[in-house]
Motif scaffolding. Structure first.
Motif, mmCIF file in Angstrom:
data_model
loop_
_atom_site.group_PDB
_atom_site.id
_atom_site.type_symbol
_atom_site.label_atom_id
_atom_site.label_comp_id
_atom_site.label_asym_id
_atom_site.label_seq_id
_atom_site.Cartn_x
_atom_site.Cartn_y
_atom_site.Cartn_z
ATOM 1 N N GLU A 125 0.819 -1.209 0.000
ATOM 2 C CA GLU A 125 0.000 0.000 0.000
ATOM 3 C C GLU A 125 0.858 1.267 0.000
ATOM 4 O O GLU A 125 0.561 2.225 -0.698
ATOM 5 C CB GLU A 125 -0.945 -0.030 1.209
ATOM 6 N N TYR A 126 1.942 1.258 0.771
ATOM 7 C CA TYR A 126 2.838 2.408 0.773
ATOM 8 C C TYR A 126 3.481 2.565 -0.605
ATOM 9 O O TYR A 126 3.725 3.684 -1.073
ATOM 10 C CB TYR A 126 3.913 2.232 1.857
ATOM 11 N N ASN A 127 3.745 1.439 -1.260
ATOM 12 C CA ASN A 127 4.382 1.481 -2.574
ATOM 13 C C ASN A 127 3.513 2.168 -3.625
ATOM 14 O O ASN A 127 4.036 2.699 -4.606
ATOM 15 C CB ASN A 127 4.763 0.075 -3.030
ATOM 16 N N LEU A 128 2.196 2.158 -3.445
ATOM 17 C CA LEU A 128 1.336 2.904 -4.372
ATOM 18 C C LEU A 128 1.669 4.393 -4.284
ATOM 19 O O LEU A 128 1.732 5.093 -5.297
ATOM 20 C CB LEU A 128 -0.136 2.660 -4.042
ATOM 21 N N ALA A 129 1.877 4.863 -3.069
ATOM 22 C CA ALA A 129 2.224 6.274 -2.879
ATOM 23 C C ALA A 129 3.630 6.568 -3.391
ATOM 24 O O ALA A 129 3.878 7.601 -4.007
ATOM 25 C CB ALA A 129 2.104 6.645 -1.397
ATOM 26 N N LEU A 130 4.542 5.630 -3.163
ATOM 27 C CA LEU A 130 5.922 5.824 -3.639
ATOM 28 C C LEU A 130 5.955 5.884 -5.175
ATOM 29 O O LEU A 130 6.664 6.720 -5.759
ATOM 30 C CB LEU A 130 6.815 4.683 -3.120
ATOM 31 N N SER A 156 0.213 5.831 -10.753
ATOM 32 C CA SER A 156 1.087 4.932 -10.012
ATOM 33 C C SER A 156 0.548 3.517 -10.109
ATOM 34 O O SER A 156 -0.654 3.296 -10.063
ATOM 35 C CB SER A 156 1.155 5.340 -8.540
ATOM 36 N N CYS B 223 -3.335 3.321 -10.179
ATOM 37 C CA CYS B 223 -3.980 3.263 -8.871
ATOM 38 C C CYS B 223 -4.734 4.539 -8.594
ATOM 39 O O CYS B 223 -4.213 5.608 -8.803
ATOM 40 C CB CYS B 223 -2.937 3.055 -7.780
ATOM 41 N N LEU B 245 -4.866 9.321 -7.395
ATOM 42 C CA LEU B 245 -4.720 8.084 -6.633
ATOM 43 C C LEU B 245 -5.674 8.105 -5.436
ATOM 44 O O LEU B 245 -5.662 9.053 -4.656
ATOM 45 C CB LEU B 245 -3.264 7.969 -6.177
ATOM 46 N N THR B 248 -6.560 2.712 0.081
ATOM 47 C CA THR B 248 -6.637 2.356 1.507
ATOM 48 C C THR B 248 -7.798 3.018 2.263
ATOM 49 O O THR B 248 -7.579 3.740 3.232
ATOM 50 C CB THR B 248 -5.305 2.663 2.249
ATOM 51 N N THR B 268 0.902 12.664 -1.358
ATOM 52 C CA THR B 268 -0.163 11.715 -1.070
ATOM 53 C C THR B 268 -0.567 11.907 0.388
ATOM 54 O O THR B 268 0.269 11.778 1.280
ATOM 55 C CB THR B 268 0.343 10.283 -1.331
ATOM 56 N N ASP B 291 4.625 10.976 1.400
ATOM 57 C CA ASP B 291 3.601 9.932 1.336
ATOM 58 C C ASP B 291 2.957 9.752 2.707
ATOM 59 O O ASP B 291 3.653 9.501 3.693
ATOM 60 C CB ASP B 291 4.241 8.604 0.920
ATOM 61 N N THR B 293 -0.243 7.490 4.208
ATOM 62 C CA THR B 293 -1.190 6.478 3.739
ATOM 63 C C THR B 293 -1.508 5.480 4.851
ATOM 64 O O THR B 293 -1.069 5.647 5.990
ATOM 65 C CB THR B 293 -0.613 5.791 2.466
ATOM 66 N N THR B 294 -2.294 4.451 4.538
ATOM 67 C CA THR B 294 -2.732 3.372 5.432
ATOM 68 C C THR B 294 -3.252 3.884 6.785
ATOM 69 O O THR B 294 -2.691 3.577 7.822
ATOM 70 C CB THR B 294 -1.614 2.321 5.684
#
Lengths: 197, 438
Positions: A125-130, A156, B223, B245, B248, B268, B291, B293-294
């Motif tokens: 999931e973090y890799n989507l942001a990366l 991404s 995504c 994007l 999550t 993000t 970033d 996220t999650t």
């Protein structure tokens, strides 16, 4: 194979017209040497090259243009690579991005999509942001050099679309990348000379 | 082990109206309600007597398995035999024989026309401690029927150990390493079932009532978009949020709000929107190009835990639910090469589970205490990711490569005991449901 042999055989026999056509306008070994030199216009030469030859010339020019366009297209769509968990533009990536700039500048009708990808390490999931951050980094590099931001779409894929799946350094390195895709337009203007560096 | 349905019982169940007898007014107190005396550090021995009737073996096997999975009860004489089938008889009944087997309590279940009659005996006191009639839904061995039995197990676990079991729950997950589909599986590994037909599903998350699952879908254009699936009607709806994007999604504990990850060119960040109507979106984190996220809500809905790369490496932060007062939760020292991600807040609010990796290593699951920030490592074999708490705040579902391909496992965070839940390769991103039936 077959074709090549035949071509060689033909050129060996070499009828004049064919030779004149194949290899560019050599002075044309004229079929009518006996006439006096009073006639300045070398009229017999063009007829010998006429239809088929013109066509071949045109094809050659077209071919050259196509090759240049291909080269421009591969510059524009060349993948760039990143270090682990980074989105900084490396020296290698910078050279590749620099080569994209003139292609975009000369072909204003073209729009591209930059897709950021990651290796399989890290959280899915973090890799989507990366991946997103990597796509943004390349876009920013291009817009900083005058490319209109509206021509560049970013997406991404995180680690979801790997080019290889071995859990090894060599494969991880190939997956940490931005891919470039032409979404709108064709490459029409090409300038091969100074697009490198 | 599991016998085919008895046509007679099935017919009887169809005719008899199902009484909801066990949803009684006041639940038993948070204590051992059948008066067992045992050392809290040990698991009380419980004997499940053989159950009469055509479905008896199935019923007994399911109850025993649920107790075993709950890690709070020691099931004695699991394979049956060698003991009397009824506590009555003899001068003092058969309690002494049960005590010799190590049983502190006896579960005596008898199928009835509408369900199951259960008596729990206190062995030391040589008497029945509690009796109840439970309904059983659906055809024997159907999903509904099994879930009714899981709900009985959970209630009995509450009587015996003081804590409700987690058998009547399900786990949502993604089947497939790439272009995966949304699946739901029962907590004991029964009935893995696809939900919808989308591929590219990621990050499922349960509505607090267990009625809906929110998830992201990654498509050919990257995504992702966020969807909410209604499990009853098997329909899904795309969340109306901005382009870019979107990933999550997590429901707030009130079930009305979804917090999700939204990425654009300025980074993000976490955003919030309404879950069931086209409400406005509002920004939560301000990551300034990093970033974030999650997200994971605290059980009271007042705080969020999330992963942020704002210091360079991913770390776990907590903030107020509106994004104010962000604070680094996991320890960070200058030059720290650790990578910490994917927090999940325990339902009792005490712990946050997360995954952590050192360069060259593999992800391991940890918990961090919100009281003193002490960290406990839960796993060491294979790569272990995507932890999600069970409603008992004790068990976690996670994906692991410990047996080869990526599979789902359940771990007891207190004892470290684990069991494998799935057996098809490429399974990931699990989310444990709230209690679905009681």
């Amino acid at each position: 194979m077959h074709r090549v042999t035949r071509a060689i055989a033909l050129s060996a026999v070499a009828t004049v017209a064919l030779a004149g056509c194949r290899r560019k306008p050599e002075p044309a070994p004229a079929p009518v040497q006996t006439t006096p030199v009073s006639n300045p216009a070398p009229t017999p030469t063009p007829p010998a090259c006429d239809a088929a030859c013109e066509e071949a010339k045109r094809r050659e020019a077209e071919e050259a243009r196509r090759r240049a366009a291909d080269a421009a297209r591969s510059s524009l769509t060349a993948t760039i690579y990143f270090d682990y968990d980074r989105s900084d533009i490396t020296d290698d990536a910078r050279a590749k991005l620099d080569a994209k700039v003139p292609v975009l500048t000369q072909n204003t009708g073209i729009r591209i999509r930059i897709a950021g990808h990651t290796d399989s390490r890290g959280s899915d999931e973090y890799n989507l942001a990366l991946g997103q951050r990597r796509a943004v980094a390349a876009k920013r590099y291009l817009t900083d050099r005058g490319i209109d931001a509206g021509r560049i779409e970013i997406v991404s894929f995180g680690e979801e679309r790997p080019t290889c799946t071995d859990e090894a350094d060599s494969c991880w390195g190939r997956n940490r990348r931005d891919e470039f895709e032409i979404t709108v337009g064709e490459i029409t203007a090409v300038q091969t000379a100074n697009s490198v560096r | 082990m599991i016998r085919p349905a008895s046509a007679l019982l099935a017919a009887a169940m169809l005719i008899a109206p199902l009484e909801r007898v066990f949803a009684q007014a006041t639940p038993p107190p948070e204590a051992v309600v059948i008066g067992l005396t045992y050392d809290p550090g040990t698991k009380p021995g419980v004997l499940v007597l053989r159950v009469p009737g055509a479905t008896g073996d199935s019923i007994r096997a399911i109850l025993q398995n649920d107790f075993d999975n709950g890690d709070r009860i020691n099931v004695v004489a699991k394979d049956g035999g060698g003991f009397p089938d009824t506590p009555t008889g003899g001068r003092n009944g058969n309690y002494q024989l049960y005590a010799q087997l190590g049983a502190l309590a006896i579960v005596q279940a008898t199928p009835t026309a509408s369900g199951l009659h259960v008596a729990v005996h206190n062995v030391a006191q040589a008497k029945v401690a509690r009796v109840m009639d439970f309904p059983l839904d659906g055809e024997p061995n159907s999903r509904e029927w099994r879930r009714s039995l899981h709900a009985i197990s959970d209630e009995l676990e509450l009587w015996i150990s003081g804590v409700r079991g987690i058998a009547a729950t399900r786990i949502a997950y993604v089947q497939g390493a790439r272009n995966g589909r949304l699946y739901v599986i029962d907590s004991d590994g029964a009935f893995p079932t696809p939900i919808g037909n989308e591929s590219g599903v990621m990050s499922p998350n349960w509505h607090p009532k267990g009625t809906h699952v929110a998830y992201a879908v990654i498509g050919s254009r990257g995504c992702c978009q966020v969807y909410v699936a209604d499990l009853a009607s098997a329909t899904s709806r795309q969340l109306a949020v901005g382009a870019g994007l979107n990933s999550t999604p997590v429901f707030a504990p009130d079930g009305a709000v979804i917090v999700y990850t939204h990425g654009e060119e300025d980074g993000t960040d976490l955003f919030a929107t309404t879950a069931f109507d086209r409400g406005p979106t509002r920004r939560i984190t301000v990551g300034r190009g990093t970033d974030n996220t999650t997200p994971a809500f605290s059980p009271d809905g007042r705080k969020l835990a999330f992963t942020s790369g704002r210091l360079g490496r991913p770390e776990i932060y907590i903030s107020d639910a509106d994004g104010t007062n962000p604070e680094l939760l996991t320890s960070y020292n200058f030059g720290d090469q650790n990578y910490r991600a994917n927090p999940d807040w325990s339902p009792d609010g005490r712990l946050i589970a997360f995954q952590s990796i050192l360069p060259g290593g593999q992800f391991q699951l940890n918990t961090i205490s919100l009281r003193d920030r002490s960290v406990k490592q839960l796993t060491s074999e294979g790569s272990n990711e995507d932890a999600s708490w069970a409603p008992d705040s004790r068990h976690l579902i996670f994906s692991s490569t410990r047996t080869g391909t990526k599979q789902l496992f359940v771990i007891d965070s207190e004892s470290g005991r684990w069991r494998q839940l799935t057996r098809n390769g490429g399974v990931r991103l699990p989310a444990w449901s709230p209690p679905l039936k009681r």
